[in-house]
Design a protein around this motif. Structure first.
Motif, PDB file in Angstrom:
ATOM      1  N   GLU A  64       0.769  -1.544  -0.281  1.00  0.00           N
ATOM      2  CA  GLU A  64       0.070   0.110   0.204  1.00  0.00           C
ATOM      3  C   GLU A  64       0.534   0.821   0.085  1.00  0.00           C
ATOM      4  O   GLU A  64       0.407   2.222  -0.196  1.00  0.00           O
ATOM      5  CB  GLU A  64      -0.779   0.359   1.640  1.00  0.00           C
TER       6      GLU A  64
ATOM      7  N   ARG B 189      -5.221  -7.668  -9.448  1.00  0.00           N
ATOM      8  CA  ARG B 189      -6.429  -6.948  -8.784  1.00  0.00           C
ATOM      9  C   ARG B 189      -7.439  -7.948  -8.541  1.00  0.00           C
ATOM     10  O   ARG B 189      -7.830  -8.639  -9.062  1.00  0.00           O
ATOM     11  CB  ARG B 189      -6.804  -5.306  -9.195  1.00  0.00           C
TER      12      ARG B 189
ATOM     13  N   SER C 138     -11.361  -3.491  -5.829  1.00  0.00           N
ATOM     14  CA  SER C 138     -11.349  -3.124  -6.030  1.00  0.00           C
ATOM     15  C   SER C 138      -9.420  -2.822  -5.351  1.00  0.00           C
ATOM     16  O   SER C 138      -8.610  -1.732  -4.671  1.00  0.00           O
ATOM     17  CB  SER C 138     -11.767  -1.316  -5.271  1.00  0.00           C
ATOM     18  N   ARG C 139      -9.310  -3.969  -4.443  1.00  0.00           N
ATOM     19  CA  ARG C 139      -7.399  -3.602  -3.935  1.00  0.00           C
ATOM     20  C   ARG C 139      -6.840  -4.226  -5.224  1.00  0.00           C
ATOM     21  O   ARG C 139      -7.229  -5.120  -6.425  1.00  0.00           O
ATOM     22  CB  ARG C 139      -8.009  -5.180  -3.301  1.00  0.00           C
ATOM     23  N   ARG C 140      -6.177  -3.588  -4.972  1.00  0.00           N
ATOM     24  CA  ARG C 140      -4.780  -3.795  -6.248  1.00  0.00           C
ATOM     25  C   ARG C 140      -3.449  -4.743  -5.285  1.00  0.00           C
ATOM     26  O   ARG C 140      -3.014  -3.946  -4.540  1.00  0.00           O
ATOM     27  CB  ARG C 140      -3.848  -2.533  -6.691  1.00  0.00           C
ATOM     28  N   PHE C 141      -3.368  -5.331  -6.025  1.00  0.00           N
ATOM     29  CA  PHE C 141      -1.606  -6.774  -5.643  1.00  0.00           C
ATOM     30  C   PHE C 141      -0.817  -5.999  -6.596  1.00  0.00           C
ATOM     31  O   PHE C 141       0.501  -6.573  -5.487  1.00  0.00           O
ATOM     32  CB  PHE C 141      -2.136  -8.023  -5.657  1.00  0.00           C
TER      33      PHE C 141
ATOM     34  N   GLU D 204      -6.095 -12.544  -2.758  1.00  0.00           N
ATOM     35  CA  GLU D 204      -6.799 -12.274  -2.209  1.00  0.00           C
ATOM     36  C   GLU D 204      -7.660 -13.080  -1.601  1.00  0.00           C
ATOM     37  O   GLU D 204      -7.553 -13.750  -0.011  1.00  0.00           O
ATOM     38  CB  GLU D 204      -7.961 -11.765  -2.693  1.00  0.00           C
TER      39      GLU D 204
ATOM     40  N   ASP E  18      -1.129  -5.532   5.724  1.00  0.00           N
ATOM     41  CA  ASP E  18      -2.321  -5.830   6.299  1.00  0.00           C
ATOM     42  C   ASP E  18      -2.493  -6.205   7.631  1.00  0.00           C
ATOM     43  O   ASP E  18      -4.294  -6.861   7.224  1.00  0.00           O
ATOM     44  CB  ASP E  18      -3.509  -5.894   5.042  1.00  0.00           C
TER      45      ASP E  18
END
Length: 567
Positions: free
Chosen positions: A54, A129, A132-135, A168, A321
């Motif tokens: 992040e 991704r 909405s989460r990007r990796f 995820e 996280d």
């Protein structure tokens, strides 16, 4: 890519990738295998993958068939420096699969002659991704391939979505595993804290132990307990670098974290917002109490919605996280700490009320006995003084009788005063609890037989509780048992001590015992003293068969205070 029908090839590729992703719950090995499968199915030769956290820091995690120019010195060109694909990802421009016309890393390899690039000059870049989460990004290439078609990019995008969803899923799985592990630790922590709290002398001592146990049961690098007071906040306790301290440092409350007003009512309190928690952590770093903290979670320490007990802050020294899995446990932990601190606070209040009751009782006893006697002495001495001033006139015999009465009253007052002092702290207690009770009983004209089993130095709180209970029991024998014979026995078992006081007097009827159990202040006091230290109080009585009082207290506290031995 392959000359096979593109739709069939696409289905085969997606099916194979999906099966591969479902075969593992370990992230890095899975990514390496997936890249290999993707290259095999698409006819490409080289692939590599970056994960980006992040804060924008990337990690080179997987690759297949890198050319020597990029794999030199343990993939050093891939692990260091930036590139155009990561820059576009970082500033938000990389939203779909795209052609990278020139690769900065490959350009550098040619410019600085790092080695053979095996004809690779261009690659496709795909963002990873899930929702909405990007990796991170996936890159694929082949010698001489300068352009990827829309169909090829669409397939790569579909694969990237599959990889993002798998990442995820793995992170959620890891978070659930961590949450389950933390709740197990929370149970162990609660048991250890509860055992200690039952023996804690005061809140300061308990607060230090609260934080010390954090380091034993949890892996958080920093934990702080803070207390808002009017316009400032106080750092009450801190666990950091394996040590627990009680700084009592004060900071202006305006700059610190505050609980946010929220209509939701939860027993553990709503967490402090992330920005305020981080601001609080940054202040602790600025003041030099802790080293750098990348993230912090703070939640109120509450009892029934009362947030005045303080804030519990947990700080992390690495990005990630992990904190998401910890929040629920931190809230439960704050609630448990709040209940424990409240319990000790109530116990302190109870002890203070007990001390007040003892003072009031002593005041009543002084008023009813010694003060009345002293008043009589004053009046009689005035009478003697008046007779002496007027001349005896043959009243010598009356003067002698009065002086004799004064002497008797003085001795009686002195005896009563000594008995009251004995009730506070008898001299015999320095020689041991049983010796003190024996001497006290003998002053009540009782014949006391004593027995001791085991040798141990009692903590002060336990010794004083047993002394008070024994004193009340011997008083009851003297007043009500209609016997002078009583036995006092002290027995040490593993982890506990038992005091037994037995007489063979008149005993108590069942009806009378039931009334005493409900209304007797003396029995209630003995029971409360025992239960306040986690012990048990039992009374057995048979009419015309005697009465037995048994008190059992745990010896879990390793006290450093002077206790009495049991000689």
């Amino acid at each position: 890519m392959s000359n096979q029908d593109p739709h069939i090839q696409e289905l085969i590729t997606l099916k194979t990738i999906a099966e591969t992703l479902n075969e593992s719950n370990e992230l890095t090995p899975m990514l390496d295998v997936v890249i290999g499968k993707l290259l095999e199915l698409t006819g490409l030769t080289t692939g590599w993958l970056f994960l980006v956290d992040e804060r924008g820091t990337y990690e080179f995690v997987a690759n297949r068939n890198l050319p020597p120019a990029l794999s030199r010195e343990d993939n050093e060109p891939m692990r260091c420096g930036s590139c155009w694909c990561l820059e576009r990802y970082d500033d938000g421009r990389l939203k779909n699969a795209v052609n990278i016309l020139n690769c900065k890393r490959l350009d550098n390899a040619v410019r600085y002659q790092w080695g053979d690039t095996e004809g690779i000059t261009h690659h496709a870049t795909v963002p990873l991704r899930s929702g909405s989460r990007r990796f991170g990004v996936l890159n694929v290439a082949a010698p001489g391939k300068l352009h990827f078609s829309k169909e090829e990019l669409a397939l790569l995008e579909s694969v990237a979505y599959q990889i993002g969803s798998a990442i995820e899923r793995m992170r959620l799985y890891a978070a659930e595993q961590r949450r389950a592990d933390l709740f197990v630790r929370l149970g162990e922590y609660s048991s250890a804290l509860g055992a200690y709290a039952s023996q804690a002398v005061n809140r300061a001592e308990l607060t230090e132990h609260v934080m010390s146990l954090m380091g034993r049961y949890f892996d958080w690098p920093v934990v702080a307990l803070l207390e808002p007071l009017e316009k400032e906040i106080t750092l009450r306790a801190l666990y950091s670098e394996g040590k627990t301290t009680l700084p009592h440092a004060k900071f202006p409350l305006a700059e610190m974290a505050r609980p946010h007003p929220n209509d939701r009512k939860r027993s553990g309190g709503d967490p402090v917002c992330a920005e305020d928690a981080q601001r609080l952590a940054d202040r602790l770093v600025q003041e030099g109490w802790v080293s750098s903290l990348t993230r912090a979670v703070a939640t109120p320490v509450t009892v029934a919605g009362d947030s005045s007990l303080g804030l519990l802050l947990v700080g992390y020294d690495q990005y990630g996280d992990q904190y998401r899995a910890d929040i629920e446990v931190i809230e439960a932990l704050a609630e448990h700490i709040g209940l424990t601190l409240q319990r000790v606070r109530l116990e302190e209040n109870r002890r203070e009320l007990t001390r007040m009751d003892e003072r009031n009782r002593l005041a009543r006893d002084l008023h009813d006995s010694v003060s009345q006697t002293l008043f009589s002495l004053v009046m009689m001495s005035r009478g003697v003084g008046g007779m002496l001033a007027a001349g005896s006139n043959g009243q010598t015999s009356l003067l002698q009788d009065t002086i004799h009465d004064i002497q008797s009253l003085s001795q009686s007052a002195l005896k009563e005063m000594r008995e009251l002092i004995m009730q506070l702290r008898p001299p015999g207690l320095e020689e041991g609890l049983v010796t003190g009770l024996k001497q006290y009983g003998e002053r009540l004209k009782l014949h006391v037989r004593s027995h001791i089993s085991g040798i141990h130095e009692l903590p002060r709180l336990i010794e004083e509780a047993l002394w008070r209970i024994g004193q009340e029991a011997l008083n009851n024998v003297s007043k009500h048992a209609d016997t002078k014979e009583v036995t006092v026995a002290l027995t040490l078992h593993d982890g506990e001590v038992e005091l037994r006081i037995e007489d063979r007097g008149r005993g108590i009827t069942k009806q009378r015992l039931s009334e005493l159990t409900r209304h007797s202040i003396g029995l209630s006091s003995m029971r409360e003293r025992a239960e306040s230290l986690g012990g048990q109080f039992r009374l057995y009585s048979v009419y015309r068969g005697g009465t037995i009082i048994e008190v059992t207290l745990p010896l879990m506290l390793k006290s450093t205070e002077n206790g009495g031995d049991m000689r």
